[in-house]
Design an enzyme around this catalytic site. Structure first.
Site, PDB file in Angstrom:
ATOM      1  N   ASP A  86       0.852  -1.182   0.000  1.00 50.81           N
ATOM      2  CA  ASP A  86       0.000   0.000   0.000  1.00 50.81           C
ATOM      3  C   ASP A  86       0.897   1.244   0.000  1.00 50.81           C
ATOM      4  O   ASP A  86       2.047   1.180   0.430  1.00 50.81           O
ATOM      5  CB  ASP A  86      -0.873  -0.056   1.266  1.00 50.81           C
ATOM      6  CG  ASP A  86      -1.608   1.230   1.496  1.00 50.81           C
ATOM      7  OD1 ASP A  86      -2.242   1.729   0.549  1.00 50.81           O
ATOM      8  OD2 ASP A  86      -1.529   1.763   2.623  1.00 50.81           O
TER       9      ASP A  86
ATOM     10  N   ASP B 183      -0.029   5.074   0.914  1.00 52.01           N
ATOM     11  CA  ASP B 183      -0.143   6.089   1.974  1.00 52.01           C
ATOM     12  C   ASP B 183      -0.229   5.444   3.353  1.00 52.01           C
ATOM     13  O   ASP B 183      -1.090   4.612   3.622  1.00 52.01           O
ATOM     14  CB  ASP B 183      -1.372   6.970   1.729  1.00 52.01           C
ATOM     15  CG  ASP B 183      -1.284   7.686   0.384  1.00 52.01           C
ATOM     16  OD1 ASP B 183      -0.181   7.702  -0.206  1.00 52.01           O
ATOM     17  OD2 ASP B 183      -2.311   8.192  -0.095  1.00 52.01           O
TER      18      ASP B 183
ATOM     19  N   GLU C   2       1.346   9.366   5.960  1.00 51.21           N
ATOM     20  CA  GLU C   2      -0.111   9.424   5.808  1.00 51.21           C
ATOM     21  C   GLU C   2      -0.538  10.890   5.781  1.00 51.21           C
ATOM     22  O   GLU C   2      -0.587  11.547   6.827  1.00 51.21           O
ATOM     23  CB  GLU C   2      -0.766   8.714   6.991  1.00 51.21           C
ATOM     24  CG  GLU C   2      -2.246   8.547   6.865  1.00 51.21           C
ATOM     25  CD  GLU C   2      -2.623   7.155   6.388  1.00 51.21           C
ATOM     26  OE1 GLU C   2      -3.054   7.046   5.238  1.00 51.21           O
ATOM     27  OE2 GLU C   2      -2.477   6.187   7.154  1.00 51.21           O
TER      28      GLU C   2
ATOM     29  N   ARG D  37     -10.797  -0.375  -7.430  1.00 50.22           N
ATOM     30  CA  ARG D  37     -10.636   0.281  -6.124  1.00 50.22           C
ATOM     31  C   ARG D  37     -10.601  -0.769  -5.012  1.00 50.22           C
ATOM     32  O   ARG D  37     -11.529  -1.569  -4.868  1.00 50.22           O
ATOM     33  CB  ARG D  37     -11.785   1.273  -5.893  1.00 50.22           C
ATOM     34  CG  ARG D  37     -11.655   2.035  -4.587  1.00 50.22           C
ATOM     35  CD  ARG D  37     -12.692   3.148  -4.470  1.00 50.22           C
ATOM     36  NE  ARG D  37     -12.781   3.634  -3.107  1.00 50.22           N
ATOM     37  CZ  ARG D  37     -11.929   4.495  -2.558  1.00 50.22           C
ATOM     38  NH1 ARG D  37     -10.935   4.976  -3.265  1.00 50.22           N
ATOM     39  NH2 ARG D  37     -12.061   4.870  -1.304  1.00 50.22           N
TER      40      ARG D  37
HETATM   41 ZN    ZN Z   1     -10.762   1.932  -9.976  1.00 50.06          ZN
END
Ligand code: ZN
Length: 438
Positions: A254, A256, A262, A358
């Site tokens: 990942d 952030d 962050e 997403r």
């Molecule tokens: Zn997407």
């Protein structure tokens, strides 16, 4: 496509001790010369003939390879009498060139899936395809910029300007070429190099030059230090494994709160900072292992209109530059620009939909798996939110929750990570030393 053209004229003055009188492509790795490794690779992928462009002490090459029948492939020769440079040497062999061919450099150790490379060239209907990869010293390398469809739009020769964030992407010296693209120089005896002279001109003319990104093994063996590195990689089986034809695992990371600070919705390069002093060395450890280092990140900033695709690219260029300054690189950054919540000033309506990329949807992981031939069963996801852990669960890969940034307190999904650690460093240490699946 049937022909591979190999630039085999190198002298290898920095390797004199190992080579004696032999030309550089005759340098041996694991008992075979670089050139023989290339001949075997061409044969493996079904090529029918090889054109060797020789120069220095070429009799050693012709005596050893002959007509190629020992490798069941036709080997032809063109001996350069004047030093014409890489492009000049190929152009000078005009009558012996097929309509399309691969160009290799005889001083490189290569294990690339040539069929996949040629298929990409054909699919795109490119005039020229360059194999590109990130490297561990982008600060003193010539860099290449692609547009969003993968066409090369700019070349940045070293040295680079301060404060300009460029991608970590370099020309690895392996090309698929349509002969026609060299037509302007036919019968000219031009003295020119592909990288220095010809490619910048073709890019400025907006020719169809495709950037084929590949983390496969390709390294020039120009110095004793590199010779040692390549020999070691060969002996431990790394070169054999570093091909798209062999599935490998990945560490999906990942962005952030895991890799970088962050900050709520980074929309400008100034906001991006590596999360701690260890990140680059953590990524470098992954680079030196059998895992790919791949970032998987949701970036709704684009659909919200906080920044454009171009601006997000610059943010990622900065990330690549910061890592590159310490010898580390990411094999790829996948991002989802979409989001469903509407009503933001300046939002981009066409990106406002329920996509399958997403997180916790697994579109980015599936795409990475296809593009890199990733063995998901041996891969890991490292992230700092329940969304990352849920993504891993849906993709059937193992998950590590790190306690940096929001540290898993988002509580959006009820799911359990396989492991929890305080940082990316501890996670990487665990992944690289843990041989047993959980
Ligand atoms: Zn997407």
């Amino acid at each position: 496509m049937k022909q591979v053209v190999i630039l085999a004229g190198g002298m290898g003055s920095r390797l004199k001790e190992m080579l004696g009188d032999l030309p550089k492509p005759m340098l041996k790795i694991g008992g075979k010369s670089l050139l023989e490794h290339q001949v075997i690779l061409a044969k493996k992928y079904g090529f029918k003939k090889i054109l060797l462009l020789t120069s220095f002490n070429s009799h050693y090459i012709t005596n050893f390879f002959g007509d190629g029948s020992r490798w069941d492939i036709l080997i032809e020769y063109q001996r350069e009498t004047l030093p014409l440079g890489t492009a000049g040497a190929v152009i000078d062999a005009w009558d012996m060139l097929d309509k399309q061919f691969i160009v290799m450099y005889g001083d490189t150790m290569v294990n690339v899936d040539l069929n996949r490379l040629v298929a990409a060239h054909a699919d795109r209907q490119a005039d020229l395809t360059l194999l590109l990869h990130p490297n561990d010293h982008p600060y003193d390398s010539d860099l290449v910029e692609l547009d969003s469809s993968g066409w090369i739009k700019a070349l940045y020769p070293y040295p680079h300007l301060d404060g300009v964030w460029l991608p970590n992407l370099t020309n690895a010296a392996l090309y698929v070429m349509n002969k026609d693209i060299l037509l302007p120089w036919k019968n000219t005896k031009i003295k020119a190099d592909f990288a220095k002279n010809i490619f910048p001109l073709l890019v400025s003319q907006r020719r169809k030059i495709y950037g084929y990104k590949s983390p496969e093994y390709i390294k020039d063996v120009g110095t004793p230090k590199r010779y040692k590195e390549v020999t070691h990689a060969y002996n431990v089986g790394r070169i054999a494994r570093d091909s798209f034809s062999v599935p490998k695992p990945a560490v999906f990371i990942d962005r952030d709160g895991t890799l970088v600070d962050e900050v709520n919705l980074i929309s400008h390069p100034e906001q991006l900072r590596l999360i701690d002093n260890h990140v680059a060395s953590d990524i470098r450890r992954i680079n030196n292992s059998d895992y790919y280092a791949i970032v998987i990140t949701n970036q709704p900033v684009v659909s919200r209109g906080d920044c454009t695709f171009e601006e997000l690219k610059v943010i990622h260029n900065k990330l690549e530059t910061l890592l590159g300054q310490e010898g580390a690189y990411l094999d790829h950054i996948y991002f989802c620009p979409h989001h469903t919540d509407k009503g933001f000033l300046g939002e981009v309506p066409e990106l406002k939909f329920n996509c399958d990329c997403r997180k916790p949807n697994i579109g980015m992981i599936l795409l990475a798996a296809r593009e890199f031939n990733i063995d998901l069963s041996k891969s890991w996801m490292v992230g700092n939110s329940s969304v990352d852990i849920e993504t891993a669960r849906r993709a059937g890969i193992k998950a590590i929750l790190v306690k940096t940034g929001h540290g898993g307190k988002d509580a959006r999904y009820i799911c359990q990570a396989d492991k929890e650690f305080s940082s990316l460093s501890e996670s990487v240490e665990f992944i690289l030393t843990c041989h047993e699946p959980i």
